[in-house]
Design an enzyme around this catalytic site. Sequence first.
Site, PDB file in Angstrom:
ATOM      1  N   ASP A  40      -4.276  -5.031   5.789  1.00 43.41           N
ATOM      2  CA  ASP A  40      -4.467  -5.915   4.644  1.00 43.41           C
ATOM      3  C   ASP A  40      -3.222  -6.759   4.417  1.00 43.41           C
ATOM      4  OD1 ASP A  40      -5.804  -7.038   2.469  1.00 43.41           O
ATOM      5  OD2 ASP A  40      -4.917  -5.618   1.062  1.00 43.41           O
ATOM      6  N   MET A  63      -0.592   1.251   5.123  1.00 42.66           N
ATOM      7  CA  MET A  63      -1.484   1.491   6.258  1.00 42.66           C
ATOM      8  C   MET A  63      -2.446   0.328   6.417  1.00 42.66           C
ATOM      9  SD  MET A  63      -2.469   5.478   5.645  1.00 42.66           S
ATOM     10  CE  MET A  63      -1.205   6.723   5.431  1.00 42.66           C
ATOM     11  N   SER A 102       0.855  -1.188   0.000  1.00 41.44           N
ATOM     12  CA  SER A 102       0.000   0.000   0.000  1.00 41.44           C
ATOM     13  C   SER A 102       0.892   1.240   0.000  1.00 41.44           C
ATOM     14  CB  SER A 102      -0.956  -0.035   1.199  1.00 41.44           C
ATOM     15  OG  SER A 102      -1.914   1.003   1.099  1.00 41.44           O
ATOM     16  N   THR A 103       0.685   2.162   0.920  1.00 40.04           N
ATOM     17  CA  THR A 103       1.443   3.415   0.934  1.00 40.04           C
ATOM     18  C   THR A 103       2.950   3.143   0.999  1.00 40.04           C
ATOM     19  OG1 THR A 103      -0.383   4.466   2.109  1.00 40.04           O
ATOM     20  CG2 THR A 103       1.729   5.622   2.096  1.00 40.04           C
ATOM     21  N   HIS A 132      -2.387  -1.236  -3.394  1.00 40.77           N
ATOM     22  CA  HIS A 132      -3.480  -0.288  -3.202  1.00 40.77           C
ATOM     23  C   HIS A 132      -3.106   1.035  -3.862  1.00 40.77           C
ATOM     24  CE1 HIS A 132      -4.220  -2.564   0.825  1.00 40.77           C
ATOM     25  NE2 HIS A 132      -4.645  -3.255  -0.206  1.00 40.77           N
TER      26      HIS A 132
END
Length: 352
Positions: free
Chosen positions: A288, A285, A168-169, A195
């Site tokens: 997941d 973050m 993600s991030t 993501h």
Amino acid sequence: MGKKVSVLVVDDSLICRQLICDALSKDPDIDVVGSCADGKQAIEMTKELRPHVITMDVDMPVMDGLTATEHIMAECPTPILVLTADPRSQAPELTYRALELGALALQIKPAIDAGPDAWNLVREIKLLSSVRVIRHLRRPQKGNITPPRVAASVLPAVSMGVVAVAASTGGPQVLYRMLSELPADFPAPIVIVQHINAAFAESLAGWLANTSKLKVRLAQDGEPLMPGHVLIAPPGQHLVIPFRGRVGLKPGVERDGHMPSGTVLLESAARTYGRRAVGLVLTGMGADGADGLLAIKQAGGLALAQNEESCVVFGMPGSAVERKAVDHLIHGDDVAATLSRLARGEPLAVGR
């Protein structure tokens, strides 16, 4: 309520600045503390105002957003959200270069009628405001590869059938380095859930493909899994491995707040490949991927996660650690070297 999230808006278009400011100002938890029209002003105002988050345009006069991002992350590290128009209308390498320089995320500028774009912008601003960014000094030249970390434990030899990744991030930067360093003859297929705003999915795949010796693209339903190929989950559908050698796309509900979900992908890899599955949870973050990594570990596969030192956000790997789902933590710079040695069937010493 707690302290408001302060935001600096940077865009050379007066109309765009007004749209962004209006969209943010409607939320009572956000305080737009300033706005400006070029990167030079952005650097000065960041030092003066110390905002929690900066929204940054890319193409601006005097100083562009990429140069401003580089200066800000070196001199006054601040979470930066890059805002752009339709990414298909400009070269994707420009936008993703901002991530290499330390920006945290990409988002579409809100339209005149606002709507969901405005809600997504507000949500992203609030999420990024909690990220503790690090100073980014001048980047090393290409070819200066960071050596592996000092050995602290040993990974067992693995018969690798598939590598399943959740990120993600901060993930695009790690994926960029990983895929640029893996050899063309890497013997296992790689499947990835990253993501990212749906509008950027195609350009993400293109950006990663341009730097990799592997074949990188968005996954299509029913296509084969082949060594040397990298398949990235498209937006709005879960990417799964229903049986060995093939992927599938399926609609459904969000898992861990996401669709596509890293956990859904990793769980399917565990079911299909068992002890031949390698799972990897990168920076991001939330949680997941944590339950999916645990499924791979319980199936006898190898469960890897990025260490806190190298993460932009330790949320996803940290959640996996809390669930006791991680066999080994590895530095983000060492992912390609780790996978290459495991693919050759070599036990691998890893650090920290």
